[in-house]
Design a protein around this motif. Structure first.
Motif, PDB file in Angstrom:
ATOM      1  N   LYS A 171    -130.965  12.787  98.633  1.00  0.00           N
ATOM      2  CA  LYS A 171    -132.029  13.731  98.304  1.00  0.00           C
ATOM      3  C   LYS A 171    -132.098  14.011  96.805  1.00  0.00           C
ATOM      4  O   LYS A 171    -133.167  13.981  96.195  1.00  0.00           O
ATOM      5  CB  LYS A 171    -131.803  15.040  99.064  1.00  0.00           C
ATOM      6  N   ASP A 172    -130.970  14.278  96.178  1.00  0.00           N
ATOM      7  CA  ASP A 172    -130.975  14.610  94.759  1.00  0.00           C
ATOM      8  C   ASP A 172    -131.433  13.428  93.904  1.00  0.00           C
ATOM      9  O   ASP A 172    -132.052  13.605  92.874  1.00  0.00           O
ATOM     10  CB  ASP A 172    -129.572  15.043  94.315  1.00  0.00           C
ATOM     11  N   ARG A 173    -131.128  12.223  94.349  1.00  0.00           N
ATOM     12  CA  ARG A 173    -131.481  11.043  93.566  1.00  0.00           C
ATOM     13  C   ARG A 173    -132.993  10.876  93.442  1.00  0.00           C
ATOM     14  O   ARG A 173    -133.504  10.446  92.429  1.00  0.00           O
ATOM     15  CB  ARG A 173    -130.870   9.803  94.232  1.00  0.00           C
ATOM     16  N   TYR A 174    -133.703  11.200  94.491  1.00  0.00           N
ATOM     17  CA  TYR A 174    -135.144  10.992  94.491  1.00  0.00           C
ATOM     18  C   TYR A 174    -135.948  12.256  94.195  1.00  0.00           C
ATOM     19  O   TYR A 174    -137.158  12.189  94.089  1.00  0.00           O
ATOM     20  CB  TYR A 174    -135.580  10.414  95.850  1.00  0.00           C
ATOM     21  N   TRP A 189    -142.507   1.886  85.540  1.00  0.00           N
ATOM     22  CA  TRP A 189    -142.276   1.232  86.840  1.00  0.00           C
ATOM     23  C   TRP A 189    -143.521   1.278  87.713  1.00  0.00           C
ATOM     24  O   TRP A 189    -143.912   0.287  88.319  1.00  0.00           O
ATOM     25  CB  TRP A 189    -141.101   1.928  87.534  1.00  0.00           C
ATOM     26  N   ASN A 190    -144.160   2.434  87.755  1.00  0.00           N
ATOM     27  CA  ASN A 190    -145.338   2.592  88.597  1.00  0.00           C
ATOM     28  C   ASN A 190    -146.498   1.743  88.085  1.00  0.00           C
ATOM     29  O   ASN A 190    -147.206   1.091  88.872  1.00  0.00           O
ATOM     30  CB  ASN A 190    -145.747   4.064  88.643  1.00  0.00           C
ATOM     31  N   LYS A 210    -140.723  11.382  89.766  1.00  0.00           N
ATOM     32  CA  LYS A 210    -141.892  11.109  88.928  1.00  0.00           C
ATOM     33  C   LYS A 210    -141.752  11.681  87.524  1.00  0.00           C
ATOM     34  O   LYS A 210    -142.502  11.310  86.624  1.00  0.00           O
ATOM     35  CB  LYS A 210    -143.156  11.656  89.593  1.00  0.00           C
ATOM     36  N   LYS A 211    -140.782  12.562  87.330  1.00  0.00           N
ATOM     37  CA  LYS A 211    -140.537  13.114  85.999  1.00  0.00           C
ATOM     38  C   LYS A 211    -139.578  12.257  85.181  1.00  0.00           C
ATOM     39  O   LYS A 211    -139.337  12.536  84.004  1.00  0.00           O
ATOM     40  CB  LYS A 211    -139.974  14.536  86.127  1.00  0.00           C
ATOM     41  N   HIS A 212    -139.009  11.234  85.797  1.00  0.00           N
ATOM     42  CA  HIS A 212    -138.089  10.354  85.074  1.00  0.00           C
ATOM     43  C   HIS A 212    -138.854   9.615  83.975  1.00  0.00           C
ATOM     44  O   HIS A 212    -139.994   9.185  84.187  1.00  0.00           O
ATOM     45  CB  HIS A 212    -137.476   9.336  86.054  1.00  0.00           C
ATOM     46  N   PRO A 213    -138.275   9.448  82.782  1.00  0.00           N
ATOM     47  CA  PRO A 213    -138.998   8.806  81.673  1.00  0.00           C
ATOM     48  C   PRO A 213    -139.431   7.364  81.939  1.00  0.00           C
ATOM     49  O   PRO A 213    -140.332   6.856  81.274  1.00  0.00           O
ATOM     50  CB  PRO A 213    -137.997   8.871  80.513  1.00  0.00           C
ATOM     51  N   LEU A 214    -138.804   6.692  82.913  1.00  0.00           N
ATOM     52  CA  LEU A 214    -139.188   5.300  83.197  1.00  0.00           C
ATOM     53  C   LEU A 214    -140.136   5.184  84.386  1.00  0.00           C
ATOM     54  O   LEU A 214    -140.615   4.076  84.664  1.00  0.00           O
ATOM     55  CB  LEU A 214    -137.937   4.456  83.483  1.00  0.00           C
ATOM     56  N   PHE A 233    -136.891   1.899  92.571  1.00  0.00           N
ATOM     57  CA  PHE A 233    -137.098   2.375  91.205  1.00  0.00           C
ATOM     58  C   PHE A 233    -135.795   2.425  90.431  1.00  0.00           C
ATOM     59  O   PHE A 233    -135.730   2.047  89.260  1.00  0.00           O
ATOM     60  CB  PHE A 233    -137.750   3.766  91.241  1.00  0.00           C
ATOM     61  N   PHE A 234    -134.720   2.875  91.083  1.00  0.00           N
ATOM     62  CA  PHE A 234    -133.460   3.032  90.366  1.00  0.00           C
ATOM     63  C   PHE A 234    -132.786   1.706  90.036  1.00  0.00           C
ATOM     64  O   PHE A 234    -131.959   1.635  89.131  1.00  0.00           O
ATOM     65  CB  PHE A 234    -132.532   3.969  91.143  1.00  0.00           C
ATOM     66  N   ALA A 235    -133.135   0.648  90.745  1.00  0.00           N
ATOM     67  CA  ALA A 235    -132.655  -0.681  90.361  1.00  0.00           C
ATOM     68  C   ALA A 235    -133.316  -1.090  89.044  1.00  0.00           C
ATOM     69  O   ALA A 235    -132.679  -1.692  88.169  1.00  0.00           O
ATOM     70  CB  ALA A 235    -132.984  -1.698  91.451  1.00  0.00           C
TER      71      ALA A 235
END
Length: 206
Positions: free
Chosen positions: A48-51, A63-64, A55-59, A94-96
């Protein structure tokens, strides 16, 4: 319709996957999406915390945009479809993508494919400035001279001659070296020594 099957998560038995989803505060559709991306049920339920706020992540924007460009049904992305694809590792996780690319060196860098004939993958992508990407366009004309290979526009800068003059000479059968070092009616060409010095500076931008 098959009866729900019990599942075990973190050593606790739940009557069904739906029951486990409810216990962890997730919707079934969200868990389905995570599992489709290659996560196990337990990983999907406990990440849960990972996702959260992804959408606020700088990358996320990079990616999108990459996935939308290659795999959406929008008209603007049609020129990419069937020709350029995102590798399965990045498309589904996304995290990959974050792990493989890391953060860009600056806000002026965006993702760039090294080989334009290949898709988006860890081995074919880099962070590049707009100028670097312009030098990596399919439409560029490449010329090799003095053991250096650069696009026509950079040879114009190095030689002091117009691009049109250089190209006209090459079309007439001139060697690349002569096309770059012979004076034209309106311009004095730089010497080979000056050209090579300018080449060194220009090649650092590739």
């Amino acid at each position: 319709m098959p009866a729900p099957q019990p599942v075990t998560v973190n050593g606790i038995l739940y009557q069904s996957r739906l029951a486990a989803c409810r216990a962890f505060g997730h919707s079934g559709s969200k868990i389905d999406h995570r599992m489709a991306a290659g996560m196990s049920l337990e990983e999907a339920l406990t990440s849960k915390d990972r996702y959260r706020n992804v959408k606020k992540h700088p990358l996320y924007g990079h990616w999108n945009a990459m996935n939308t460009r290659c795999h959406s049904a929008s008209e603007s992305s049609l020129r990419y479809q069937g020709r350029v694809a995102v590798c399965e590792r990045w498309r589904n996780d996304f995290f990959a993508f974050v792990e493989d690319m890391g953060l860009p060196p600056s806000a002026n860098h965006s993702i760039d494919r090294i080989d334009n004939d290949k898709g988006y993958s860890p081995e074919n992508c880099r962070w590049a400035t707009r100028l670097q990407q312009q030098r990596n366009m399919r439409s560029n004309t490449w010329i090799e001279a003095f053991g250096k290979r650069m696009i026509l526009k950079d040879w114009e800068i190095a030689s002091g001659l117009l691009s049109s003059t250089i190209m006209n000479r090459l079309k007439k059968g001139w060697s690349a070296e002569d096309a770059l070092t012979k004076n034209s009616r309106c311009y004095v060409a730089n010497s080979q020594a000056v050209i090579l010095e300018k080449c060194s500076a220009l090649l650092e931008k590739y």
